[in-house]
Scaffold this motif. Sequence first.
Motif, PDB file in Angstrom:
ATOM      1  N   SER A 223       0.842  -1.197   0.000  1.00 47.55           N
ATOM      2  CA  SER A 223       0.000   0.000   0.000  1.00 47.55           C
ATOM      3  C   SER A 223       0.873   1.241   0.000  1.00 47.55           C
ATOM      4  O   SER A 223       1.825   1.334   0.787  1.00 47.55           O
ATOM      5  CB  SER A 223      -0.921   0.022   1.221  1.00 47.55           C
ATOM      6  OG  SER A 223      -1.609   1.261   1.315  1.00 47.55           O
ATOM      7  N   PRO A 224       0.551   2.227  -0.838  1.00 48.27           N
ATOM      8  CA  PRO A 224       1.301   3.489  -0.828  1.00 48.27           C
ATOM      9  C   PRO A 224       1.279   4.190   0.527  1.00 48.27           C
ATOM     10  O   PRO A 224       2.147   5.019   0.804  1.00 48.27           O
ATOM     11  CB  PRO A 224       0.584   4.333  -1.900  1.00 48.27           C
ATOM     12  CG  PRO A 224      -0.043   3.333  -2.817  1.00 48.27           C
ATOM     13  CD  PRO A 224      -0.449   2.191  -1.916  1.00 48.27           C
ATOM     14  N   VAL A 225       0.325   3.841   1.349  1.00 52.89           N
ATOM     15  CA  VAL A 225       0.253   4.431   2.690  1.00 52.89           C
ATOM     16  C   VAL A 225       1.546   4.194   3.463  1.00 52.89           C
ATOM     17  O   VAL A 225       1.992   5.053   4.238  1.00 52.89           O
ATOM     18  CB  VAL A 225      -0.947   3.850   3.468  1.00 52.89           C
ATOM     19  CG1 VAL A 225      -0.921   4.268   4.931  1.00 52.89           C
ATOM     20  CG2 VAL A 225      -2.255   4.273   2.819  1.00 52.89           C
ATOM     21  N   MET A 226       2.174   3.034   3.250  1.00 53.39           N
ATOM     22  CA  MET A 226       3.334   2.665   4.067  1.00 53.39           C
ATOM     23  C   MET A 226       4.591   2.353   3.268  1.00 53.39           C
ATOM     24  O   MET A 226       5.652   2.131   3.856  1.00 53.39           O
ATOM     25  CB  MET A 226       2.974   1.460   4.942  1.00 53.39           C
ATOM     26  CG  MET A 226       2.423   0.257   4.195  1.00 53.39           C
ATOM     27  SD  MET A 226       1.898  -1.071   5.330  1.00 53.39           S
ATOM     28  CE  MET A 226       1.148  -2.214   4.167  1.00 53.39           C
ATOM     29  N   GLU A 227       4.543   2.357   1.954  1.00 58.50           N
ATOM     30  CA  GLU A 227       5.686   1.944   1.150  1.00 58.50           C
ATOM     31  C   GLU A 227       6.827   2.963   1.204  1.00 58.50           C
ATOM     32  O   GLU A 227       6.609   4.163   1.051  1.00 58.50           O
ATOM     33  CB  GLU A 227       5.262   1.707  -0.301  1.00 58.50           C
ATOM     34  CG  GLU A 227       4.424   0.455  -0.472  1.00 58.50           C
ATOM     35  CD  GLU A 227       3.941   0.250  -1.902  1.00 58.50           C
ATOM     36  OE1 GLU A 227       4.194   1.140  -2.752  1.00 58.50           O
ATOM     37  OE2 GLU A 227       3.311  -0.796  -2.164  1.00 58.50           O
ATOM     38  N   ASN A 228       8.048   2.446   1.426  1.00 54.82           N
ATOM     39  CA  ASN A 228       9.267   3.248   1.417  1.00 54.82           C
ATOM     40  C   ASN A 228       9.215   4.420   2.404  1.00 54.82           C
ATOM     41  O   ASN A 228       9.733   5.504   2.125  1.00 54.82           O
ATOM     42  CB  ASN A 228       9.562   3.769   0.003  1.00 54.82           C
ATOM     43  CG  ASN A 228      10.163   2.698  -0.883  1.00 54.82           C
ATOM     44  OD1 ASN A 228      11.000   1.908  -0.445  1.00 54.82           O
ATOM     45  ND2 ASN A 228       9.742   2.657  -2.136  1.00 54.82           N
ATOM     46  N   LYS A 229       8.646   4.160   3.574  1.00 55.73           N
ATOM     47  CA  LYS A 229       8.556   5.201   4.601  1.00 55.73           C
ATOM     48  C   LYS A 229       9.163   4.674   5.895  1.00 55.73           C
ATOM     49  O   LYS A 229       8.651   3.722   6.492  1.00 55.73           O
ATOM     50  CB  LYS A 229       7.096   5.608   4.824  1.00 55.73           C
ATOM     51  CG  LYS A 229       6.463   6.255   3.595  1.00 55.73           C
ATOM     52  CD  LYS A 229       4.999   6.585   3.818  1.00 55.73           C
ATOM     53  CE  LYS A 229       4.390   7.209   2.554  1.00 55.73           C
ATOM     54  NZ  LYS A 229       2.937   7.480   2.724  1.00 55.73           N
ATOM     55  N   ALA A 230      10.257   5.321   6.334  1.00 55.92           N
ATOM     56  CA  ALA A 230      10.949   4.868   7.537  1.00 55.92           C
ATOM     57  C   ALA A 230      10.052   4.941   8.762  1.00 55.92           C
ATOM     58  O   ALA A 230      10.199   4.162   9.708  1.00 55.92           O
ATOM     59  CB  ALA A 230      12.209   5.700   7.755  1.00 55.92           C
ATOM     60  N   GLY A 231       9.102   5.861   8.771  1.00 54.39           N
ATOM     61  CA  GLY A 231       8.194   5.993   9.902  1.00 54.39           C
ATOM     62  C   GLY A 231       7.295   4.797  10.116  1.00 54.39           C
ATOM     63  O   GLY A 231       6.685   4.654  11.178  1.00 54.39           O
ATOM     64  N   TRP A 232       7.245   3.920   9.105  1.00 53.43           N
ATOM     65  CA  TRP A 232       6.446   2.702   9.225  1.00 53.43           C
ATOM     66  C   TRP A 232       7.301   1.501   9.613  1.00 53.43           C
ATOM     67  O   TRP A 232       6.866   0.363   9.498  1.00 53.43           O
ATOM     68  CB  TRP A 232       5.696   2.436   7.916  1.00 53.43           C
ATOM     69  CG  TRP A 232       4.481   3.313   7.798  1.00 53.43           C
ATOM     70  CD1 TRP A 232       4.455   4.650   7.524  1.00 53.43           C
ATOM     71  CD2 TRP A 232       3.116   2.917   7.981  1.00 53.43           C
ATOM     72  NE1 TRP A 232       3.164   5.120   7.516  1.00 53.43           N
ATOM     73  CE2 TRP A 232       2.312   4.074   7.792  1.00 53.43           C
ATOM     74  CE3 TRP A 232       2.478   1.712   8.270  1.00 53.43           C
ATOM     75  CZ2 TRP A 232       0.923   4.040   7.895  1.00 53.43           C
ATOM     76  CZ3 TRP A 232       1.100   1.675   8.363  1.00 53.43           C
ATOM     77  CH2 TRP A 232       0.340   2.836   8.180  1.00 53.43           C
ATOM     78  N   HIS A 233       8.509   1.755  10.103  1.00 54.47           N
ATOM     79  CA  HIS A 233       9.319   0.652  10.633  1.00 54.47           C
ATOM     80  C   HIS A 233       8.558  -0.043  11.764  1.00 54.47           C
ATOM     81  O   HIS A 233       8.460  -1.270  11.813  1.00 54.47           O
ATOM     82  CB  HIS A 233      10.659   1.192  11.148  1.00 54.47           C
ATOM     83  CG  HIS A 233      11.529   0.139  11.764  1.00 54.47           C
ATOM     84  ND1 HIS A 233      12.371  -0.658  11.017  1.00 54.47           N
ATOM     85  CD2 HIS A 233      11.697  -0.249  13.064  1.00 54.47           C
ATOM     86  CE1 HIS A 233      13.007  -1.499  11.821  1.00 54.47           C
ATOM     87  NE2 HIS A 233      12.617  -1.276  13.058  1.00 54.47           N
ATOM     88  N   HIS A 234       8.027   0.744  12.680  1.00 50.95           N
ATOM     89  CA  HIS A 234       7.136   0.258  13.742  1.00 50.95           C
ATOM     90  C   HIS A 234       5.984   1.241  13.830  1.00 50.95           C
ATOM     91  O   HIS A 234       6.179   2.404  14.183  1.00 50.95           O
ATOM     92  CB  HIS A 234       7.871   0.161  15.074  1.00 50.95           C
ATOM     93  CG  HIS A 234       7.065  -0.459  16.183  1.00 50.95           C
ATOM     94  ND1 HIS A 234       6.025   0.197  16.803  1.00 50.95           N
ATOM     95  CD2 HIS A 234       7.131  -1.687  16.758  1.00 50.95           C
ATOM     96  CE1 HIS A 234       5.502  -0.584  17.731  1.00 50.95           C
ATOM     97  NE2 HIS A 234       6.156  -1.734  17.714  1.00 50.95           N
ATOM     98  N   HIS A 235       4.799   0.776  13.486  1.00 49.91           N
ATOM     99  CA  HIS A 235       3.672   1.703  13.396  1.00 49.91           C
ATOM    100  C   HIS A 235       2.364   0.934  13.558  1.00 49.91           C
ATOM    101  O   HIS A 235       2.216  -0.169  13.030  1.00 49.91           O
ATOM    102  CB  HIS A 235       3.694   2.417  12.038  1.00 49.91           C
ATOM    103  CG  HIS A 235       2.629   3.454  11.874  1.00 49.91           C
ATOM    104  ND1 HIS A 235       2.769   4.749  12.335  1.00 49.91           N
ATOM    105  CD2 HIS A 235       1.410   3.399  11.298  1.00 49.91           C
ATOM    106  CE1 HIS A 235       1.695   5.445  12.053  1.00 49.91           C
ATOM    107  NE2 HIS A 235       0.835   4.642  11.413  1.00 49.91           N
TER     108      HIS A 235
END
Length: 324
Positions: free
Chosen positions: A241-253
């Motif tokens: 999902s583009p919501v979480m792809e390639n985003k460091a903030g989604w390492h733990h979210h």
Amino acid sequence: MTENLEQLRWQLRQDAVDIIVAGGGGHIGGDMSVMDALMLLYGKVMNVAADRTDDPDRDRFLLSKGHAMEAYYAVLCHYGYLDLADVKARFSKFGSPYIGHPNNKLPGIEMNSGSLGHGLPVGTGMALAGKMDGRAYRTYVVMGDGELAEGSIWEAAMAGGTYGLDNLCAIIDRNHLQISGNTEDVMRADSQEARWQAFGWHTVCVNGNDLAALEAAFAEAAATKGRPTAIIMDTVKGLGSPVMENKAGWHHHLPNDEEYAQITADLTAHAQAAAQGEAYVPVLDFACGRAEATAPVAALAGRAGATAPAPAADCPVNPQAKEA
């Protein structure tokens, strides 16, 4: 009936997201990037089964990047080791065995992990033991790219190359992101080919979210003799999902309700396309390419990567040493 793995990869991601939401948190980004490798290992590659977890000839699997446990739970549930409803109900609850990292009290899990850098040293020992015991099992170790800053990994890499452990396969989830940001800003990890080759390993570079290419990489590793193999998987953190792809903030979210609804819709769309025969291969576009290796490391690779040395005469896996 042959299982549609292209479709299953998205359902397993949904299962992992649901486990995270039920438990109130989890390492969602790395779960999504490594899921395809875990699914293929358990579904097509490894000699393992839920009804023979004590088989001495089973392949060994170690999730060294133990924080990707929600993905591992999803795979273990699908292949009959655990019950998905039970995992969702008790994940991260007080007293539950379903903790946020591998727990070897659960069926199918070989070792506790999560303290980074421990998987490859243990896996190297398992592979060496298999050679010494004359067993045919293979050992697979999945690591994160941020984890490669741990020195113990490179001690194990040196040992694996020295002993010619062709029954050992290291798998690097190269999603280029870690909890602190881009790996190249935190502790440079390129070029992985050069580094592993310098220790006498065979290397395979692959899009780790391309099922056909990844399956071929595992086959190449199994066919390589005389030295261990490192599969360097370029992957997309948060894939699905583009919501979480390639985003460091989604390492733990923990997704909120709106994020969860969008992720579910995107994963459902992927699954529906897969059911119609579509094979999804993400386009990889990283700011720092592996070819940008520093000159000293590249020079080492050119010298040491071509042929692994034979085990020393007194090495425990050298056939002549056994006969002596």
